[in-house]
Design a protein around this motif. Structure first.
Motif, mmCIF file in Angstrom:
data_model
loop_
_atom_site.group_PDB
_atom_site.id
_atom_site.type_symbol
_atom_site.label_atom_id
_atom_site.label_comp_id
_atom_site.label_asym_id
_atom_site.label_seq_id
_atom_site.Cartn_x
_atom_site.Cartn_y
_atom_site.Cartn_z
ATOM 1 N N GLY A 16 0.698 -1.239 0.194
ATOM 2 C CA GLY A 16 -0.199 -0.050 0.044
ATOM 3 C C GLY A 16 0.790 1.404 0.093
ATOM 4 O O GLY A 16 0.403 2.207 0.600
ATOM 5 N N ARG A 292 -11.755 0.843 2.253
ATOM 6 C CA ARG A 292 -10.276 1.424 1.656
ATOM 7 C C ARG A 292 -10.787 2.794 1.047
ATOM 8 O O ARG A 292 -9.530 3.517 1.218
ATOM 9 C CB ARG A 292 -9.978 0.274 0.453
ATOM 10 C CG ARG A 292 -8.555 0.661 0.069
ATOM 11 C CD ARG A 292 -8.296 -0.246 -1.060
ATOM 12 N NE ARG A 292 -6.759 -0.163 -1.315
ATOM 13 C CZ ARG A 292 -6.241 0.775 -2.139
ATOM 14 N NH1 ARG A 292 -6.880 1.569 -2.637
ATOM 15 N NH2 ARG A 292 -4.684 0.733 -2.086
ATOM 16 N N ILE A 305 -3.715 1.214 5.585
ATOM 17 C CA ILE A 305 -4.268 0.942 4.293
ATOM 18 C C ILE A 305 -3.558 -0.542 4.084
ATOM 19 O O ILE A 305 -4.011 -1.295 3.062
ATOM 20 C CB ILE A 305 -3.901 1.889 3.228
ATOM 21 C CG1 ILE A 305 -4.872 1.835 1.945
ATOM 22 C CG2 ILE A 305 -2.456 1.765 2.974
ATOM 23 C CD1 ILE A 305 -6.197 1.958 2.153
ATOM 24 N N VAL A 308 -5.943 -3.187 5.018
ATOM 25 C CA VAL A 308 -7.080 -3.395 4.414
ATOM 26 C C VAL A 308 -6.829 -4.291 3.086
ATOM 27 O O VAL A 308 -7.348 -5.122 2.430
ATOM 28 C CB VAL A 308 -7.758 -2.160 3.727
ATOM 29 C CG1 VAL A 308 -8.854 -2.198 2.816
ATOM 30 C CG2 VAL A 308 -7.954 -1.033 4.970
ATOM 31 N N ASN A 309 -5.474 -3.916 2.482
ATOM 32 C CA ASN A 309 -5.065 -4.698 1.507
ATOM 33 C C ASN A 309 -4.843 -5.992 1.724
ATOM 34 O O ASN A 309 -5.084 -6.914 0.753
ATOM 35 C CB ASN A 309 -3.780 -3.875 0.827
ATOM 36 C CG ASN A 309 -4.013 -2.612 -0.028
ATOM 37 O OD1 ASN A 309 -5.028 -2.222 -0.065
ATOM 38 N ND2 ASN A 309 -2.725 -1.948 -0.293
#
Length: 356
Positions: A16, A292, A305, A308-309
């Motif tokens: 990210g 996201r 982030i 989330v990825n």
């Protein structure tokens, strides 16, 4: 390489970070290459495929490449699916027949598939919009391999490949984009029509024939003949910033005109993920897409982030079953997925509180 350990790590492309990483998940280049003295994979006997695999493995050793080789034949179905979810092998290599394998770099940004559609499929991918860096890495890797191999090459046509659409450079230049605002405002179809006119292909998260779950789209060149590698990279490099601008404009219009509605959508998605006790893969992708975007727009401030990825990949079926340590039916996976997401989000939230 211990494949079970992949569920506790994340590859380079999931970090990210890198240029435009709020929208560009990763940049990827793949080269198709074949050995001159053997028929293409779809025409080769198992004996010939065995010899191709032996030569390719020996070549990577001679070249001193820091790659770990996995014979796909020796992997069970779950491990193969894990590598597909991780974007390290294609579905075609996973489900193919005969001797075949993949060599994987320690940071998971490099993989070399052997006996896929072509004898060699060399791939490099980095986080963010970084096609120039990816090209530099894969060009060096290709040269290192070619030093010990005689590639099938025609002075007029270029590199010869099993599929005519890859003849010439054999290169596929692509980026994976997260475009929730363009999808929500129905502008995405207009963008796709423009891309097709530019000979660019649009695919889902796992390539050709897959859906754009989670608002992820892979954009890549279709033409490989008649232009140099650098021209093809430049073409895509000029188009992607325009798509990024369209997505950013759509996000700003969305937040400007319907801020409360957008904030509500993001908060509801985040709330469901933090509290659900059963959740499907499709709903997870849909909700994570909203979360996201919420993180990138500053609507959520206690979540990384990168987390989330990783959740996009770690909640896929094979990853979940690896994490649980046992085969799971669909309903069991939905329960396990919800539990895993709750734990990861709680851990990330706690880390954010400690930082504050």
């Amino acid at each position: 390489m211990n494949l079970d350990a992949l569920t506790r790590t994340s590859g380079e492309w999931l970090r990210g970070t890198g240029p435009e990483s709020d929208i560009v998940i990763c940049s990827r280049i793949r080269l198709a290459r074949n050995l001159a003295d053997f028929p293409f994979t779809n025409r080769a006997s198992d004996t010939e495929k065995t010899e191709i695999e032996r030569i390719c493995r020996a070549t990577m050793d001679k070249a001193g490449l820091e790659l770990d080789y996995q014979s796909v034949v020796n992997l069970d179905t779950l491990d193969r699916q894990l590598l597909v979810e991780r974007q390290l092998i294609s579905r075609e290599l996973s489900t193919g027949e005969g001797p075949r394998g993949v060599a994987i770099g320690p940071r998971e940004n490099v993989s070399v598939m052997v006996n896929e559609e072509d004898h060699l499929r060399i791939q490099v991918m980095n986080s963010g919009f970084s096609l120039a860096d990816v090209w530099e890495q894969i060009n060096i890797l290709d040269d290192q391999i070619e030093e010990y191999l005689h590639y099938a090459f025609n002075p007029q046509l270029g590199y010869l490949t099993a599929c005519p659409t890859n003849v010439g450079t054999g290169i596929r230049v692509g980026v994976m984009l997260h475009l929730p605002a363009l999808a929500n405002t129905k502008q995405i179809e207009k963008v796709f029509r423009a891309l097709h006119k530019l000979n660019l292909a649009v695919r889902g998260l796992y390539g050709e024939g897959t859906q754009a779950d989670g608002d992820f789209y892979q954009i890549s060149n279709q033409q490989t003949l008649g232009k140099s590698e650098r021209e093809l990279i430049r073409n895509l490099s000029e188009v992607v910033p325009q798509i990024i601008n369209y997505e950013r404009q759509a996000r700003q219009e969305w937040i400007g005109q319907r801020r409360q509605h957008l904030h509500d959508q993001v908060s509801r998605a985040y709330g469901v993920l933090k509290t659900a006790h059963t959740i499907s893969s499709s709903e997870t992708m849909h909700l994570l897409s909203s979360v996201r975007m919420g993180v990138n727009l500053g609507l959520i401030d206690d979540l990384e982030i990168r987390t989330v990825n990783e959740l996009f990949i770690h909640t896929q079926p094979a990853h979940l079953q690896k994490i649980q340590g046992e085969p799971l039916e669909v309903d069991e996976r939905n329960i396990a997925r919800a539990g895993y997401i709750r734990r990861r989000l709680a851990s990330d939230n706690q880390a954010a509180e400690e930082r504050d």
